[in-house]
Enzyme design. Structure first.
Site, short mmCIF file in Angstrom:
data_model
loop_
_atom_site.label_atom_id
_atom_site.label_comp_id
_atom_site.label_asym_id
_atom_site.label_seq_id
_atom_site.Cartn_x
_atom_site.Cartn_y
_atom_site.Cartn_z
N TYR A 467 16.77 125.64 23.00
CA TYR A 467 15.69 124.90 23.83
C TYR A 467 14.48 124.83 22.62
O TYR A 467 13.76 124.85 21.48
CB TYR A 467 14.15 126.72 23.77
CG TYR A 467 13.12 126.11 24.62
CD1 TYR A 467 12.69 125.49 25.08
CD2 TYR A 467 11.91 127.33 24.24
CE1 TYR A 467 11.83 125.07 25.90
CE2 TYR A 467 11.07 126.42 25.20
CZ TYR A 467 10.57 126.18 25.76
OH TYR A 467 9.41 125.57 26.56
N ASN A 469 11.72 122.84 22.15
CA ASN A 469 10.29 124.27 21.95
C ASN A 469 10.53 124.50 20.65
O ASN A 469 9.37 125.35 19.81
CB ASN A 469 9.03 124.09 22.91
CG ASN A 469 8.83 123.19 23.44
OD1 ASN A 469 8.84 121.84 23.06
ND2 ASN A 469 7.98 123.14 24.67
N TYR A 470 11.96 125.29 20.46
CA TYR A 470 11.95 126.50 20.06
C TYR A 470 13.09 125.74 18.43
O TYR A 470 13.81 125.66 18.28
CB TYR A 470 12.38 127.61 19.86
CG TYR A 470 11.51 128.28 20.63
CD1 TYR A 470 10.06 128.70 20.48
CD2 TYR A 470 12.18 129.25 21.49
CE1 TYR A 470 9.57 129.37 21.34
CE2 TYR A 470 10.96 130.44 22.51
CZ TYR A 470 10.35 129.89 22.45
OH TYR A 470 9.03 130.87 23.02
N ARG A 471 12.23 124.28 18.10
CA ARG A 471 13.18 123.64 17.10
C ARG A 471 14.17 123.85 16.01
O ARG A 471 13.22 125.17 15.38
CB ARG A 471 11.49 122.38 16.84
CG ARG A 471 13.15 121.38 15.33
CD ARG A 471 13.24 120.48 16.31
NE ARG A 471 12.12 119.66 17.22
CZ ARG A 471 12.05 118.14 17.80
NH1 ARG A 471 13.20 117.85 17.92
NH2 ARG A 471 11.06 117.84 17.95
#
Length: 526
Positions: A467, A469-471
């Site tokens: 994901y 946004n969870y870099r």
């Protein structure tokens, strides 16, 4: 030989001195360019912060969420700009291109790898904190949200206009709208209403040429790309127009904890067969932690933290039918307006709603995060192995978060927007470990990488999805200097975007062929 070595040493010292002087000259020219450009737009230069300004350090540190990323950085920004107007961003782009100082844009500072505020090359930050206006239209159920606003500010503003309007996005109130929306935006109402990016209906973006574009003028390809493809690869999104959702006046929250001694292993196993198929109004999120119980014994806790879009009397029959093993009773539940539930999920219960407007988040912690998608239930023996990993780390230092999919998320095709994680996923795993001292970093990072390696057998494959946004730079990154091949970039690109990566590359080539907007995991114009 000694004479030759001395000459080489003198040459090296001279080269370093010349390079340093050249860089300092370049920084001064850059600052002069910005000042002149601001004056030409009749803009106040108070939005320009250099290391000589008292405001510089506090602004730089105020939205650093992860000290690990900041401590690994080779440089601090030469300048921080806090624009009030789009014209100031246009000036920053112009001067960045003219003097070769890399631009980084920051809305909330929650990027797990700190890519919005660190770099190994000279850079400056466009910090969007002053561009945070929110305009609500209750007749059309829409909102224009500037990307410097936080989720907390958005939620609070909506609540001041209506008791039955809301927006589907994440639970942390200090997360910036810009990065969260453009990366997807999963939240506690996603099974009923999808993710944040599904509800973006227009945008204002400044491209690499300094042009201000809306949906019509940017075209559908670029508008598609910034809804889940990460906006900072393509320009600076100044504002999003979103469609608000309609919700009941009363929702129900519950947080039920079960330990290993209370059958947690079997409950977590059973949860996997229920969470993505239960009533769409219910999102059963699951947190797993290791801690000391009241008798002092180390155990695993499974925290079923959930939101139901309705009243408790309607929730209980659903739970009794679909997940009776949990043993949920009315006393476990609390009815409240939706806006109050945002406090509970942020760990702010008991606080005034005004706390959602707070942007203060000066960090004192180091952390590392990773993500996975699960398409088949993890067997009980696999869960027991996970428990051993949790017990190997310090108490309360780690957390696994299981976020269920299904429902409205599945109603879109994988290519509807760049965010591809749709049907076929039971849940997403978020791995997190935190610690207090920089010296502890190797041990904790090694732990989370070992767990991630072990989990490969239980999660999605070809690609092993992640994901945005969870870099996570562990899954691949672009070269800091020099060219990066499509093959190299696709290692991480397909994990975040699957086949959508190809289209994102084509959009990038069209709108930013010189790769002006770039970072270690930005889309490249191949």
């Amino acid at each position: 030989m000694q004479i030759l070595a001395g000459i080489l040493s003198l040459f090296l010292l001279a080269f370093i001195s010349i390079s340093g002087a050249s860089l300092a000259h370049n920084k001064n020219d850059f600052l002069e360019c910005l000042t002149l450009q601001f004056q030409s737009f009749n803009s106040d230069s108070d939005s320009i912060h250099t290391p000589k300004n008292a405001s510089y350090l506090s602004i730089f540190q105020s939205t650093i969420w992860n000290l690990r990323a900041a401590s690994n950085s080779g440089q601090k920004p030469v300048i921080i700009i806090t624009p009030y107007y789009a014209s100031q961003i246009q000036a920053a782009i112009y001067c960045s291109k003219k003097h070769g100082i890399q631009l980084k844009v920051r809305s909330g500072g929650h990027d797990y790898e700190g890519l919005s505020y660190i770099s190994q090359t000279p850079f400056f930050i466009v910090d969007m904190r002053n561009l945070r206006s929110i305009s609500i239209d209750t007749k059309k159920n829409t909102a224009w949200v500037q990307t410097g606003a936080t989720l907390g500010e958005l939620y609070y503003t909506i609540s001041q206009h209506s008791k039955t309007l809301a927006f589907t996005a994440g639970v942390c109130p200090t997360v910036g709208v810009g990065g969260h929306f453009s990366g997807g935006g999963y939240g506690m109402m996603s099974r009923k209403h999808g993710i944040a990016a599904d509800h973006i209906i227009d945008a204002k973006l400044i491209d690499a040429k300094g042009k201000i574009l809306d949906r019509e003028s940017m075209g559908e390809d670029l508008f598609w790309a910034i809804r889940g493809g990460g906006g900072t690869s393509f320009g600076i999104v100044v504002a999003f127009k979103v469609k608000l959702i309609v919700i009941p006046e009363t929702v129900t929250f519950f947080n039920v904890t079960r330990t290993l001694e209370q059958n947690a292993t079997q409950l977590v196993h059973r949860w996997q067969y229920v969470a993505d198929k239960i009533d769409d109004n219910l999102l059963l999120r699951l947190f797993l932690r290791s801690f000391n119980s009241s008798n002092g014994k180390r155990t695993i806790g499974a925290f079923f933290t959930s939101l139901y879009l309705g009243r408790v009397d309607d929730l209980l029959p659903i739970m009794q039918q679909k997940f009776p093993e949990l043993g949920l009773v009315k006393e476990d539940c609390t009815e409240m307006p939706w806006i109050e539930s945002t406090l509970f999920f942020a760990g702010l219960q008991g606080e005034s709603l005004d706390v959602l407007l707070s942007r203060t988040q000066v960090s004192t912690a180091y952390s590392k995060g990773k993500s996975d998608y699960v398409t088949q239930p993890i067997p009980e023996h696999g869960l027991k192995s996970i428990w051993k990993f949790l017990e190997d780390e310090d108490e309360n230092r780690v957390e696994l978060q299981f976020s269920p999919y299904g429902g409205r998320i599945n109603d879109f095709s994988e290519s509807e927007i760049p965010f591809p994680h749709r049907s076929g996923n039971i849940f997403m795993i978020h791995y997190a470990v935190g610690w207090a001292e920089s010296a502890e970093s190797p041990r904790h990072i090694n732990w989370i990488r070992r767990l991630y390696s072990f989990m490969a057998r239980f999660v999605s494959k070809s690609p092993r999805a992640a994901y945005l946004n969870y870099r996570d730079l562990d899954i691949g990154m672009n070269n800091i200097k020099g060219n990066t091949s499509y093959r190299q970039a696709s290692v991480w690109g397909f994990k975040y975007f699957k086949n959508n990566f190809r289209r994102l590359v084509n959009v990038k080539k069209k709108v930013d062929p010189t790769n002006f907007f770039r970072n270690e995991q930005s889309i490249l114009p191949m």
